[in-house]
Design a protein around this motif. Structure first.
Motif, short mmCIF file in Angstrom:
data_model
loop_
_atom_site.label_atom_id
_atom_site.label_comp_id
_atom_site.label_asym_id
_atom_site.label_seq_id
_atom_site.Cartn_x
_atom_site.Cartn_y
_atom_site.Cartn_z
N GLN A 93 46.47 47.17 58.38
CA GLN A 93 45.42 47.72 58.21
C GLN A 93 45.66 48.93 57.49
N GLY A 120 46.38 35.72 61.80
CA GLY A 120 45.70 37.23 62.13
C GLY A 120 45.18 36.94 63.58
N PRO A 138 43.68 39.48 66.62
CA PRO A 138 42.94 41.02 66.65
C PRO A 138 43.64 41.64 67.78
N LYS A 139 43.99 42.87 67.30
CA LYS A 139 44.86 43.70 67.79
C LYS A 139 44.53 44.08 69.36
N GLU A 140 43.23 43.94 69.78
CA GLU A 140 43.02 43.97 71.16
C GLU A 140 43.60 42.79 71.91
N GLU A 141 43.55 41.65 71.31
CA GLU A 141 44.19 40.36 71.99
C GLU A 141 45.71 40.68 72.37
N GLU A 159 49.81 44.30 62.73
CA GLU A 159 48.46 44.46 62.32
C GLU A 159 48.00 45.84 62.03
#
Length: 70
Positions: free
Chosen positions: A62, A11, A13-16, A58
């Protein structure tokens, strides 16, 4: 790259993914249209594609989590 194989399975983070997507797209276009030589050993388009897939993955995780709560 600086990642271990299978790192995305834990996993990310989507921001990464989003930051990496933009970075690779910028390098791709700089190399293609501005005569830059940004990390020529990296396939920036493939890396951007990987990041797009990661963002979608991701979001899917979610959404499936959210739909199970309702």
């Amino acid at each position: 790259g600086g990642y271990n194989k299978g790192h995305w399975k834990k996993g990310i983070p989507k921001e990464e993914y989003e930051k990496s997507l933009m970075r690779h797209l910028q390098k791709y276009f700089a190399n293609k249209y501005e005569g830059a030589n940004e990390e020529p050993e990296v396939d920036h388009l493939a890396a951007a594609y990987f990041n797009l897939q990661g963002i979608l993955h991701e979001e899917e995780k979610q959404n499936s989590t959210n739909s199970k709560r309702h």
